[in-house]
Design a protein around this motif. Structure first.
Motif, short mmCIF file in Angstrom:
data_model
loop_
_atom_site.label_atom_id
_atom_site.label_comp_id
_atom_site.label_asym_id
_atom_site.label_seq_id
_atom_site.Cartn_x
_atom_site.Cartn_y
_atom_site.Cartn_z
N LEU A 41 0.83 -1.20 0.00
CA LEU A 41 0.00 0.00 0.00
C LEU A 41 0.86 1.26 0.00
O LEU A 41 1.90 1.31 0.66
N GLN A 42 0.40 2.28 -0.72
CA GLN A 42 1.04 3.59 -0.69
C GLN A 42 0.53 4.32 0.55
O GLN A 42 -0.63 4.67 0.65
N LEU A 43 1.43 4.55 1.51
CA LEU A 43 1.01 5.13 2.79
C LEU A 43 1.74 6.42 3.16
O LEU A 43 1.45 7.02 4.17
N LYS A 44 2.69 6.83 2.33
CA LYS A 44 3.53 7.96 2.71
C LYS A 44 3.11 9.29 2.08
O LYS A 44 3.47 10.35 2.59
N GLN A 45 2.35 9.24 0.98
CA GLN A 45 1.93 10.49 0.35
C GLN A 45 0.56 10.33 -0.28
O GLN A 45 0.14 9.23 -0.61
N ALA A 46 -0.14 11.46 -0.44
CA ALA A 46 -1.48 11.43 -0.99
C ALA A 46 -1.44 11.21 -2.49
O ALA A 46 -0.54 11.69 -3.19
N ALA A 47 -2.42 10.46 -2.99
CA ALA A 47 -2.54 10.26 -4.43
C ALA A 47 -2.94 11.59 -5.07
O ALA A 47 -3.67 12.39 -4.50
N GLY A 48 -2.44 11.83 -6.26
CA GLY A 48 -2.79 13.06 -6.97
C GLY A 48 -1.80 14.17 -6.70
O GLY A 48 -0.93 14.46 -7.53
N ASN A 49 -1.85 14.79 -5.53
CA ASN A 49 -0.97 15.92 -5.27
C ASN A 49 0.40 15.52 -4.72
O ASN A 49 1.29 16.37 -4.61
N LYS A 50 0.56 14.26 -4.36
CA LYS A 50 1.85 13.72 -3.89
C LYS A 50 2.36 14.39 -2.61
O LYS A 50 3.54 14.29 -2.27
N LYS A 51 1.47 15.05 -1.89
CA LYS A 51 1.89 15.69 -0.64
C LYS A 51 2.08 14.63 0.44
O LYS A 51 1.33 13.64 0.48
N PRO A 52 3.06 14.83 1.34
CA PRO A 52 3.23 13.90 2.45
C PRO A 52 1.96 13.81 3.29
O PRO A 52 1.21 14.80 3.40
N ILE A 53 1.71 12.67 3.87
CA ILE A 53 0.52 12.48 4.70
C ILE A 53 0.58 13.43 5.89
O ILE A 53 1.59 13.50 6.61
N ASN A 54 -0.53 14.13 6.11
CA ASN A 54 -0.64 15.07 7.21
C ASN A 54 -1.41 14.39 8.35
O ASN A 54 -2.56 13.99 8.16
N PRO A 55 -0.82 14.25 9.54
CA PRO A 55 -1.48 13.52 10.62
C PRO A 55 -2.78 14.18 11.10
O PRO A 55 -3.62 13.51 11.71
N SER A 56 -2.98 15.44 10.81
CA SER A 56 -4.19 16.13 11.27
C SER A 56 -5.33 16.08 10.26
O SER A 56 -6.43 16.55 10.54
N LYS A 57 -5.08 15.51 9.07
CA LYS A 57 -6.11 15.44 8.04
C LYS A 57 -6.72 14.04 7.96
O LYS A 57 -6.21 13.09 8.57
N HIS A 58 -7.80 13.94 7.19
CA HIS A 58 -8.43 12.64 6.95
C HIS A 58 -8.36 12.28 5.47
O HIS A 58 -8.28 13.16 4.61
N TYR A 59 -8.43 10.97 5.22
CA TYR A 59 -8.22 10.48 3.86
C TYR A 59 -9.19 9.34 3.55
O TYR A 59 -9.48 8.49 4.39
N ALA A 60 -9.68 9.34 2.30
CA ALA A 60 -10.26 8.12 1.74
C ALA A 60 -9.10 7.30 1.20
O ALA A 60 -7.97 7.80 1.10
N PHE A 61 -9.35 6.04 0.87
CA PHE A 61 -8.22 5.22 0.41
C PHE A 61 -8.62 4.41 -0.81
O PHE A 61 -9.59 3.65 -0.79
N ASN A 62 -7.87 4.61 -1.89
CA ASN A 62 -8.00 3.80 -3.09
C ASN A 62 -6.89 2.76 -3.06
O ASN A 62 -5.70 3.13 -3.01
N ILE A 63 -7.23 1.48 -3.07
CA ILE A 63 -6.25 0.42 -2.89
C ILE A 63 -5.16 0.48 -3.95
O ILE A 63 -3.98 0.21 -3.67
N GLU A 64 -5.50 0.84 -5.17
CA GLU A 64 -4.52 0.89 -6.25
C GLU A 64 -3.68 2.17 -6.22
O GLU A 64 -2.49 2.13 -6.53
N GLN A 65 -4.30 3.31 -5.85
CA GLN A 65 -3.61 4.59 -5.94
C GLN A 65 -3.06 5.09 -4.61
O GLN A 65 -2.06 5.79 -4.57
N GLY A 66 -3.75 4.78 -3.52
CA GLY A 66 -3.31 5.25 -2.22
C GLY A 66 -4.31 6.19 -1.58
O GLY A 66 -5.46 6.29 -2.01
N PRO A 67 -3.88 6.93 -0.55
CA PRO A 67 -4.79 7.83 0.17
C PRO A 67 -5.14 9.07 -0.64
O PRO A 67 -4.32 9.61 -1.37
#
Length: 248
Positions: free
Chosen positions: A159-185
């Motif tokens: 799983l891609q867990l280190k950055q958001a799909a699309g904008n490639k920004k690092p995961i922000n611990p204060s935000k929420h995410y949906a998760f696409n199994i193929e693309q990531g958060p």
């Protein structure tokens, strides 16, 4: 002795000696034998014919049980090899209750995700570590999630867990995410997964109960996606067991 040479020294064209292994499952064959599905360290998942082990005087049958660390020897050029010797290796924690059923769950995952004769020594190590953790009832959930994550990573379904799909920004611990199994958060204020959870899963830090609960939802979705609707028999058994225990 280097690792490649050591493995070579324990095998010939038709025989393998003292290979670390765990029994995944077995089934009866003819009147006195078994066909066993085995996870080996250096040769992956293999099938073996264990001749005569169901005879009354057989000393081998009691050793051919799941979750025992074994050293096996076998011969044969075809797909179905013949077991020639088996020894129990170092003492190992016994699985009981829920831990035992969860052991069968990871056996089922191995059988579904690993192709036969495809070596995955790292998965063998993950499997052995998971069995050890399953013997502690307080660590069962975390042990299963870590094994699932490591298994998926090793076989190319990580799983891609280190950055958001699309904008490639690092995961922000204060935000929420949906998760696409193929693309990531995908950043989504109504998403099921917190950034804190995704960071913790990536770090294999599953000590927080909320993180552990979200990790279970995520890994179930990932596994179900790759199984393409194929049911896990052991999952149903575990669900019924836990439900029965709560009702007692």
């Amino acid at each position: 002795m280097s690792e490649p040479y050591r493995v070579w020294a324990l095998m010939t064209d038709t025989a393998v000696y003292l290979q670390p292994a765990f029994i995944l499952q077995h089934r009866k064959y003819r009147e006195t034998s078994l066909i066993i599905d085995v996870l080996t360290r250096d040769f992956g998942r293999i099938s073996l014919l264990a001749k005569g082990v169901r005879k009354a005087k057989s000393k081998t049958a009691g050793l051919l049980q799941p979750f025992l660390p074994l050293a096996i020897s076998y011969i044969g050029k075809g797909e179905l090899k013949t077991l020639t010797d088996v020894e129990v290796m170092q003492p190992f924690p016994e699985l009981k209750g829920l831990g035992l059923y969860c052991g069968f769950y990871i056996n089922e995952l191995i059988g579904l995700f690993l192709h036969k004769y495809d070596p995955h020594p790292e998965v063998f190590a993950y499997y052995e570590a998971c069995l050890s953790r399953l013997s502690d009832s307080s660590k069962i959930e975390a042990a299963l999630r870590i094994f699932e994550l490591d298994l998926m990573d090793n076989i190319g379904y990580g799983l891609q867990l280190k950055q958001a799909a699309g904008n490639k920004k690092p995961i922000n611990p204060s935000k929420h995410y949906a998760f696409n199994i193929e693309q990531g958060p995908i950043e989504d204020e109504n998403g099921l997964f917190s950034g804190k959870t995704l960071q913790a899963i990536s770090a294999r830090d599953l000590t927080d109960a909320h993180v552990l609960a979200e990790a279970k939802i995520l890994m179930r979705a990932a596994i179900d996606t790759h199984l393409q609707g194929k049911p896990l028999k052991s999952r149903t058994v575990i669900h019924n067991m836990v439900k029965h225990t709560k009702n007692e």
